[in-house]
Design an enzyme around this catalytic site. Structure first.
Site, PDB file in Angstrom:
ATOM      1  N   ASP A  30     -27.067  10.904  -1.036  1.00  0.00           N
ATOM      2  CA  ASP A  30     -26.719  11.439   0.381  1.00  0.00           C
ATOM      3  C   ASP A  30     -27.744  12.476   0.370  1.00  0.00           C
ATOM      4  O   ASP A  30     -28.642  12.952  -0.715  1.00  0.00           O
ATOM      5  CB  ASP A  30     -25.785  12.361   0.741  1.00  0.00           C
ATOM      6  CG  ASP A  30     -25.356  12.452   2.821  1.00  0.00           C
ATOM      7  OD1 ASP A  30     -26.320  11.869   3.099  1.00  0.00           O
ATOM      8  OD2 ASP A  30     -24.624  12.738   2.370  1.00  0.00           O
ATOM      9  N   GLU A  77     -20.281   2.123   8.566  1.00  0.00           N
ATOM     10  CA  GLU A  77     -20.223   2.691   9.070  1.00  0.00           C
ATOM     11  C   GLU A  77     -21.813   2.403   9.752  1.00  0.00           C
ATOM     12  O   GLU A  77     -22.648   2.994  10.192  1.00  0.00           O
ATOM     13  CB  GLU A  77     -20.149   4.215   9.369  1.00  0.00           C
ATOM     14  CG  GLU A  77     -18.189   4.802   9.484  1.00  0.00           C
ATOM     15  CD  GLU A  77     -16.945   4.016   8.580  1.00  0.00           C
ATOM     16  OE1 GLU A  77     -17.414   4.000   7.003  1.00  0.00           O
ATOM     17  OE2 GLU A  77     -16.498   2.842   9.101  1.00  0.00           O
ATOM     18  N   ASN A  78     -22.571   2.904   8.419  1.00  0.00           N
ATOM     19  CA  ASN A  78     -24.334   2.741   8.613  1.00  0.00           C
ATOM     20  C   ASN A  78     -25.246   1.313  10.060  1.00  0.00           C
ATOM     21  O   ASN A  78     -25.932   2.166   9.720  1.00  0.00           O
ATOM     22  CB  ASN A  78     -24.728   2.545   7.459  1.00  0.00           C
ATOM     23  CG  ASN A  78     -24.629   3.528   6.462  1.00  0.00           C
ATOM     24  OD1 ASN A  78     -24.337   3.659   4.968  1.00  0.00           O
ATOM     25  ND2 ASN A  78     -24.484   5.114   6.757  1.00  0.00           N
ATOM     26  N   ARG A  81     -27.037   3.223  12.589  1.00  0.00           N
ATOM     27  CA  ARG A  81     -28.112   3.908  11.850  1.00  0.00           C
ATOM     28  C   ARG A  81     -28.805   2.409  13.496  1.00  0.00           C
ATOM     29  O   ARG A  81     -28.911   1.197  13.525  1.00  0.00           O
ATOM     30  CB  ARG A  81     -28.560   3.879  11.113  1.00  0.00           C
ATOM     31  CG  ARG A  81     -27.798   4.728  10.368  1.00  0.00           C
ATOM     32  CD  ARG A  81     -28.417   4.731   8.833  1.00  0.00           C
ATOM     33  NE  ARG A  81     -27.143   6.039   8.131  1.00  0.00           N
ATOM     34  CZ  ARG A  81     -27.918   6.850   7.314  1.00  0.00           C
ATOM     35  NH1 ARG A  81     -29.273   6.507   6.833  1.00  0.00           N
ATOM     36  NH2 ARG A  81     -26.859   7.724   6.724  1.00  0.00           N
ATOM     37  N   GLU A 210     -12.757  13.662 -10.417  1.00  0.00           N
ATOM     38  CA  GLU A 210     -13.440  14.838 -10.581  1.00  0.00           C
ATOM     39  C   GLU A 210     -14.738  15.122 -10.016  1.00  0.00           C
ATOM     40  O   GLU A 210     -14.895  13.982  -9.770  1.00  0.00           O
ATOM     41  CB  GLU A 210     -13.732  15.786 -11.774  1.00  0.00           C
ATOM     42  CG  GLU A 210     -13.464  16.011 -12.762  1.00  0.00           C
ATOM     43  CD  GLU A 210     -12.440  17.096 -12.425  1.00  0.00           C
ATOM     44  OE1 GLU A 210     -12.324  18.247 -12.163  1.00  0.00           O
ATOM     45  OE2 GLU A 210     -11.162  17.207 -12.474  1.00  0.00           O
TER      46      GLU A 210
HETATM   47  C1  FPP Z   1     -27.490   8.585   2.803  1.00  0.00           C
HETATM   48  O1  FPP Z   1     -28.984   9.021   3.272  1.00  0.00           O
HETATM   49  C2  FPP Z   1     -28.529   6.982   1.853  1.00  0.00           C
HETATM   50  C3  FPP Z   1     -28.024   6.056   2.338  1.00  0.00           C
HETATM   51  C4  FPP Z   1     -27.429   5.273   3.793  1.00  0.00           C
HETATM   52  C5  FPP Z   1     -28.795   4.629   1.668  1.00  0.00           C
HETATM   53  C6  FPP Z   1     -28.434   4.663   0.576  1.00  0.00           C
HETATM   54  C7  FPP Z   1     -30.082   3.752  -0.035  1.00  0.00           C
HETATM   55  C8  FPP Z   1     -30.698   4.056  -0.931  1.00  0.00           C
HETATM   56  C9  FPP Z   1     -30.859   4.410  -1.742  1.00  0.00           C
HETATM   57  C10 FPP Z   1     -32.313   2.223  -1.001  1.00  0.00           C
HETATM   58  C11 FPP Z   1     -31.420   1.053  -2.023  1.00  0.00           C
HETATM   59  C12 FPP Z   1     -30.157   0.714  -2.906  1.00  0.00           C
HETATM   60  C13 FPP Z   1     -30.288   0.265  -3.553  1.00  0.00           C
HETATM   61  C14 FPP Z   1     -28.994  -0.032  -4.454  1.00  0.00           C
HETATM   62  C15 FPP Z   1     -31.276   0.272  -3.829  1.00  0.00           C
HETATM   63  P1  FPP Z   1     -29.237   9.540   4.838  1.00  0.00           P
HETATM   64  O2  FPP Z   1     -30.143   8.599   4.807  1.00  0.00           O
HETATM   65  O3  FPP Z   1     -27.899   9.607   4.683  1.00  0.00           O
HETATM   66  O4  FPP Z   1     -29.703  10.825   3.595  1.00  0.00           O
HETATM   67  P2  FPP Z   1     -29.613  12.150   5.168  1.00  0.00           P
HETATM   68  O5  FPP Z   1     -28.214  12.261   5.833  1.00  0.00           O
HETATM   69  O6  FPP Z   1     -30.160  13.244   5.688  1.00  0.00           O
HETATM   70  O7  FPP Z   1     -29.630  11.364   6.697  1.00  0.00           O
END
Ligand code: FPP
Length: 244
Positions: A30, A77-78, A81, A210
Protein backbone atom coordinates in the site's frame (compact mmCIF):
# COMPACT_ATOMS: atom_id res chain seq x y z
CA UNK A 1 18.21 -27.26 1.83
CA UNK A 2 15.88 -26.97 4.80
CA UNK A 3 16.20 -23.92 7.06
CA UNK A 4 17.48 -24.46 10.59
CA UNK A 5 15.26 -24.00 13.60
CA UNK A 6 16.34 -20.44 14.43
CA UNK A 7 16.98 -17.48 12.15
CA UNK A 8 20.61 -16.76 11.30
CA UNK A 9 22.29 -13.34 11.32
CA UNK A 10 25.67 -12.07 10.17
CA UNK A 11 28.07 -10.17 12.44
CA UNK A 12 26.33 -6.87 11.59
CA UNK A 13 22.94 -8.20 12.67
CA UNK A 14 21.69 -8.63 9.12
CA UNK A 15 19.35 -11.54 8.60
CA UNK A 16 20.89 -14.30 6.47
CA UNK A 17 18.28 -17.04 6.75
CA UNK A 18 14.84 -17.23 8.32
CA UNK A 19 14.14 -19.97 10.85
CA UNK A 20 11.93 -22.96 10.22
CA UNK A 21 8.83 -21.38 11.78
CA UNK A 22 8.67 -18.54 9.26
CA UNK A 23 7.66 -20.06 5.94
CA UNK A 24 5.23 -17.60 4.40
CA UNK A 25 5.05 -13.80 4.36
CA UNK A 26 2.19 -11.97 2.65
CA UNK A 27 2.48 -8.29 1.73
CA UNK A 28 -0.30 -5.75 1.28
CA UNK A 29 1.60 -3.30 -0.92
CA UNK A 30 0.00 0.00 0.00
CA UNK A 31 1.01 3.61 -0.53
CA UNK A 32 2.17 3.76 -4.15
CA UNK A 33 -0.21 6.62 -4.91
CA UNK A 34 0.82 8.66 -1.86
CA UNK A 35 4.49 8.08 -2.61
CA UNK A 36 4.00 9.68 -6.03
CA UNK A 37 1.67 12.46 -4.90
CA UNK A 38 4.08 13.57 -2.18
CA UNK A 39 6.69 14.08 -4.86
CA UNK A 40 4.36 15.84 -7.26
CA UNK A 41 4.27 12.90 -9.69
CA UNK A 42 1.19 11.27 -11.22
CA UNK A 43 -0.02 8.24 -9.22
CA UNK A 44 1.13 5.90 -12.00
CA UNK A 45 4.76 6.72 -11.20
CA UNK A 46 4.13 5.31 -7.71
CA UNK A 47 3.16 1.97 -9.25
CA UNK A 48 6.33 1.92 -11.35
CA UNK A 49 8.39 2.44 -8.19
CA UNK A 50 6.16 -0.05 -6.38
CA UNK A 51 7.02 -2.67 -8.96
CA UNK A 52 10.73 -2.09 -8.28
CA UNK A 53 10.07 -2.56 -4.56
CA UNK A 54 8.14 -5.73 -5.35
CA UNK A 55 11.03 -7.18 -7.38
CA UNK A 56 13.44 -6.21 -4.58
CA UNK A 57 11.24 -7.99 -2.04
CA UNK A 58 10.98 -11.15 -4.17
CA UNK A 59 14.76 -11.29 -4.50
CA UNK A 60 15.34 -10.66 -0.78
CA UNK A 61 12.75 -13.22 0.36
CA UNK A 62 14.49 -15.77 -1.85
CA UNK A 63 17.90 -14.92 -0.43
CA UNK A 64 16.73 -15.36 3.16
CA UNK A 65 15.23 -18.75 2.34
CA UNK A 66 11.53 -17.94 2.62
CA UNK A 67 9.40 -20.71 1.11
CA UNK A 68 6.32 -18.70 0.14
CA UNK A 69 5.72 -15.02 -0.55
CA UNK A 70 2.34 -13.58 -1.47
CA UNK A 71 1.58 -10.07 -2.69
CA UNK A 72 -1.72 -8.26 -3.08
CA UNK A 73 -1.26 -6.68 -6.50
CA UNK A 74 -4.86 -5.92 -7.50
CA UNK A 75 -8.08 -6.43 -5.59
CA UNK A 76 -11.56 -6.99 -6.97
CA UNK A 77 -12.30 -3.42 -5.83
CA UNK A 78 -9.34 -1.87 -7.65
CA UNK A 79 -11.30 -1.80 -10.94
CA UNK A 80 -13.03 1.30 -9.52
CA UNK A 81 -9.82 3.30 -10.00
CA UNK A 82 -9.41 5.65 -12.99
CA UNK A 83 -9.00 3.68 -16.20
CA UNK A 84 -5.56 5.12 -16.81
CA UNK A 85 -4.32 3.83 -13.46
CA UNK A 86 -5.81 0.37 -14.01
CA UNK A 87 -4.17 0.24 -17.43
CA UNK A 88 -0.82 1.21 -15.87
CA UNK A 89 -0.99 -1.53 -13.22
CA UNK A 90 -1.98 -4.16 -15.82
CA UNK A 91 0.85 -2.94 -18.05
CA UNK A 92 3.36 -3.33 -15.21
CA UNK A 93 2.09 -6.81 -14.49
CA UNK A 94 2.38 -7.78 -18.12
CA UNK A 95 5.93 -6.46 -18.24
CA UNK A 96 6.77 -8.50 -15.16
CA UNK A 97 5.25 -11.59 -16.80
CA UNK A 98 7.41 -11.00 -19.88
CA UNK A 99 10.49 -10.80 -17.68
CA UNK A 100 9.48 -13.93 -15.85
CA UNK A 101 9.02 -15.79 -19.13
CA UNK A 102 12.46 -14.68 -20.25
CA UNK A 103 14.34 -15.15 -16.99
CA UNK A 104 12.52 -17.99 -15.22
CA UNK A 105 15.73 -19.97 -14.69
CA UNK A 106 17.37 -16.95 -13.07
CA UNK A 107 14.43 -16.14 -10.75
CA UNK A 108 13.95 -19.77 -9.66
CA UNK A 109 10.48 -19.23 -8.27
CA UNK A 110 7.21 -21.02 -8.88
CA UNK A 111 4.77 -18.25 -9.70
CA UNK A 112 1.04 -18.68 -9.08
CA UNK A 113 -1.65 -16.13 -9.76
CA UNK A 114 -4.49 -16.18 -7.28
CA UNK A 115 -7.78 -14.47 -8.08
CA UNK A 116 -10.55 -14.50 -10.66
CA UNK A 117 -8.99 -14.53 -14.14
CA UNK A 118 -12.11 -14.08 -16.25
CA UNK A 119 -11.98 -10.28 -16.01
CA UNK A 120 -8.38 -10.13 -17.28
CA UNK A 121 -7.45 -9.66 -20.92
CA UNK A 122 -6.88 -12.85 -22.92
CA UNK A 123 -3.28 -11.79 -23.55
CA UNK A 124 -2.51 -11.50 -19.84
CA UNK A 125 -4.32 -14.77 -19.13
CA UNK A 126 -2.23 -16.56 -21.73
CA UNK A 127 0.99 -15.15 -20.28
CA UNK A 128 -0.08 -16.16 -16.78
CA UNK A 129 -0.67 -19.76 -17.92
CA UNK A 130 2.69 -19.83 -19.70
CA UNK A 131 4.53 -18.40 -16.68
CA UNK A 132 2.83 -20.86 -14.30
CA UNK A 133 3.72 -23.82 -16.54
CA UNK A 134 7.27 -22.68 -17.10
CA UNK A 135 8.00 -22.16 -13.39
CA UNK A 136 6.03 -25.10 -11.99
CA UNK A 137 9.17 -27.09 -11.17
CA UNK A 138 10.66 -24.64 -8.70
CA UNK A 139 10.31 -25.11 -4.96
CA UNK A 140 9.95 -21.53 -3.74
CA UNK A 141 6.51 -20.05 -4.36
CA UNK A 142 5.44 -16.53 -5.31
CA UNK A 143 1.68 -15.93 -5.21
CA UNK A 144 0.49 -12.82 -6.98
CA UNK A 145 -3.06 -11.91 -5.97
CA UNK A 146 -4.68 -10.37 -9.01
CA UNK A 147 -8.37 -9.51 -9.18
CA UNK A 148 -8.44 -11.26 -5.82
CA UNK A 149 -11.03 -11.06 -3.04
CA UNK A 150 -10.99 -13.26 0.06
CA UNK A 151 -14.76 -13.62 0.37
CA UNK A 152 -15.09 -14.50 -3.31
CA UNK A 153 -12.33 -17.09 -2.91
CA UNK A 154 -14.09 -18.81 0.01
CA UNK A 155 -17.48 -18.63 -1.72
CA UNK A 156 -16.19 -20.20 -4.92
CA UNK A 157 -14.34 -22.90 -2.94
CA UNK A 158 -17.57 -23.88 -1.17
CA UNK A 159 -19.55 -23.78 -4.43
CA UNK A 160 -16.99 -26.02 -6.06
CA UNK A 161 -17.35 -28.54 -3.23
CA UNK A 162 -21.14 -28.42 -3.55
CA UNK A 163 -20.90 -28.99 -7.32
CA UNK A 164 -18.73 -32.00 -6.59
CA UNK A 165 -21.64 -33.45 -4.62
CA UNK A 166 -20.67 -32.52 -1.06
CA UNK A 167 -23.49 -31.79 1.38
CA UNK A 168 -21.26 -30.94 4.33
CA UNK A 169 -17.68 -29.72 4.25
CA UNK A 170 -14.77 -29.73 6.70
CA UNK A 171 -12.20 -27.00 7.27
CA UNK A 172 -9.66 -29.15 5.43
CA UNK A 173 -12.03 -29.43 2.46
CA UNK A 174 -12.29 -25.65 2.26
CA UNK A 175 -8.53 -25.11 2.69
CA UNK A 176 -7.97 -27.64 -0.09
CA UNK A 177 -10.34 -25.84 -2.45
CA UNK A 178 -8.74 -22.39 -2.07
CA UNK A 179 -6.21 -20.95 -4.51
CA UNK A 180 -3.53 -21.52 -1.87
CA UNK A 181 -4.25 -25.24 -1.54
CA UNK A 182 -1.20 -27.17 -0.40
CA UNK A 183 0.69 -24.09 0.82
CA UNK A 184 1.32 -23.13 4.44
CA UNK A 185 -0.86 -20.28 5.73
CA UNK A 186 0.92 -16.91 6.03
CA UNK A 187 2.88 -16.69 9.28
CA UNK A 188 3.24 -12.95 8.86
CA UNK A 189 1.16 -10.36 7.00
CA UNK A 190 2.85 -7.02 6.37
CA UNK A 191 0.85 -3.95 5.44
CA UNK A 192 2.58 -0.73 4.49
CA UNK A 193 1.55 2.94 4.42
CA UNK A 194 -0.04 3.14 7.86
CA UNK A 195 -3.33 1.38 7.08
CA UNK A 196 -4.46 -1.28 9.53
CA UNK A 197 -6.99 -3.27 7.58
CA UNK A 198 -7.04 -6.67 5.93
CA UNK A 199 -9.06 -5.38 2.95
CA UNK A 200 -10.48 -8.77 1.95
CA UNK A 201 -7.01 -10.35 1.66
CA UNK A 202 -6.45 -14.04 2.56
CA UNK A 203 -9.41 -14.05 4.96
CA UNK A 204 -9.39 -17.80 5.58
CA UNK A 205 -5.63 -18.24 5.52
CA UNK A 206 -4.90 -15.40 8.00
CA UNK A 207 -6.73 -16.99 10.97
CA UNK A 208 -3.48 -17.33 12.97
CA UNK A 209 -1.19 -14.92 11.12
CA UNK A 210 0.82 -12.28 12.89
CA UNK A 211 0.27 -8.76 11.56
CA UNK A 212 2.90 -6.11 11.10
CA UNK A 213 2.03 -2.55 10.14
CA UNK A 214 4.46 0.14 9.09
CA UNK A 215 4.07 3.76 8.00
CA UNK A 216 6.68 3.17 5.28
CA UNK A 217 5.13 3.52 1.84
CA UNK A 218 5.46 0.44 -0.37
CA UNK A 219 7.93 1.97 -2.90
CA UNK A 220 10.27 2.69 0.05
CA UNK A 221 10.20 -0.90 1.33
CA UNK A 222 13.67 -2.39 1.09
CA UNK A 223 15.64 -5.20 2.71
CA UNK A 224 16.12 -3.24 5.96
CA UNK A 225 12.40 -2.50 6.25
CA UNK A 226 11.44 -6.11 5.57
CA UNK A 227 13.95 -7.31 8.14
CA UNK A 228 12.30 -4.98 10.70
CA UNK A 229 9.02 -6.81 10.10
CA UNK A 230 10.74 -10.19 10.45
CA UNK A 231 12.59 -9.13 13.62
CA UNK A 232 9.28 -8.02 15.08
CA UNK A 233 7.78 -11.40 14.21
CA UNK A 234 10.58 -13.21 16.01
CA UNK A 235 9.99 -11.09 19.11
CA UNK A 236 6.47 -12.43 19.48
CA UNK A 237 5.32 -15.76 20.87
CA UNK A 238 2.74 -17.53 18.79
CA UNK A 239 0.38 -19.66 20.81
CA UNK A 240 -2.28 -20.71 18.25
CA UNK A 241 -4.90 -20.41 21.01
CA UNK A 242 -3.02 -22.67 23.43
CA UNK A 243 -1.06 -21.81 26.59
CA UNK A 244 2.72 -21.93 26.42
C1 FPP B 1 -1.55 0.16 -3.49
O1 FPP B 1 -1.14 1.51 -3.46
C2 FPP B 1 -1.04 -0.52 -4.67
C3 FPP B 1 -1.79 -1.14 -5.62
C4 FPP B 1 -3.26 -1.20 -5.58
C5 FPP B 1 -1.18 -1.75 -6.80
C6 FPP B 1 0.04 -2.59 -6.54
C7 FPP B 1 0.69 -2.80 -7.81
C8 FPP B 1 2.02 -2.84 -8.04
C9 FPP B 1 3.07 -2.74 -7.00
C10 FPP B 1 2.49 -2.95 -9.44
C11 FPP B 1 2.28 -4.24 -10.15
C12 FPP B 1 2.57 -5.46 -9.38
C13 FPP B 1 3.34 -6.50 -9.76
C14 FPP B 1 3.22 -7.75 -8.97
C15 FPP B 1 4.27 -6.47 -10.91
P1 FPP B 1 -2.22 2.64 -3.63
O2 FPP B 1 -2.23 3.05 -5.06
O3 FPP B 1 -3.53 2.20 -3.08
O4 FPP B 1 -1.61 3.77 -2.76
P2 FPP B 1 -2.39 4.94 -2.01
O5 FPP B 1 -3.18 4.28 -0.92
O6 FPP B 1 -1.28 5.80 -1.48
O7 FPP B 1 -3.25 5.64 -3.00
Amino acid sequence: MENSENPQYDSKGRLIKVGRDLRHIAFIMDGNGRWAQRRGYPREKGHTEGTKAFERAVRYCGEIGLEVMTVYAFSTENWKRPEREVRKIMGLLEKYLDKLLEKASEYEVKVRFIGERKALSQRIRDKISLAEDLTSGYHRVLNIALNYGGRAEITSAVNRLISAGRRTVSEDDISGALYTSGLPDPDLIVRTAGERRLSNFLLWQSAYSEFYYTDTLWPDMDETEIQKAIDDYYNRTRRFGAVR
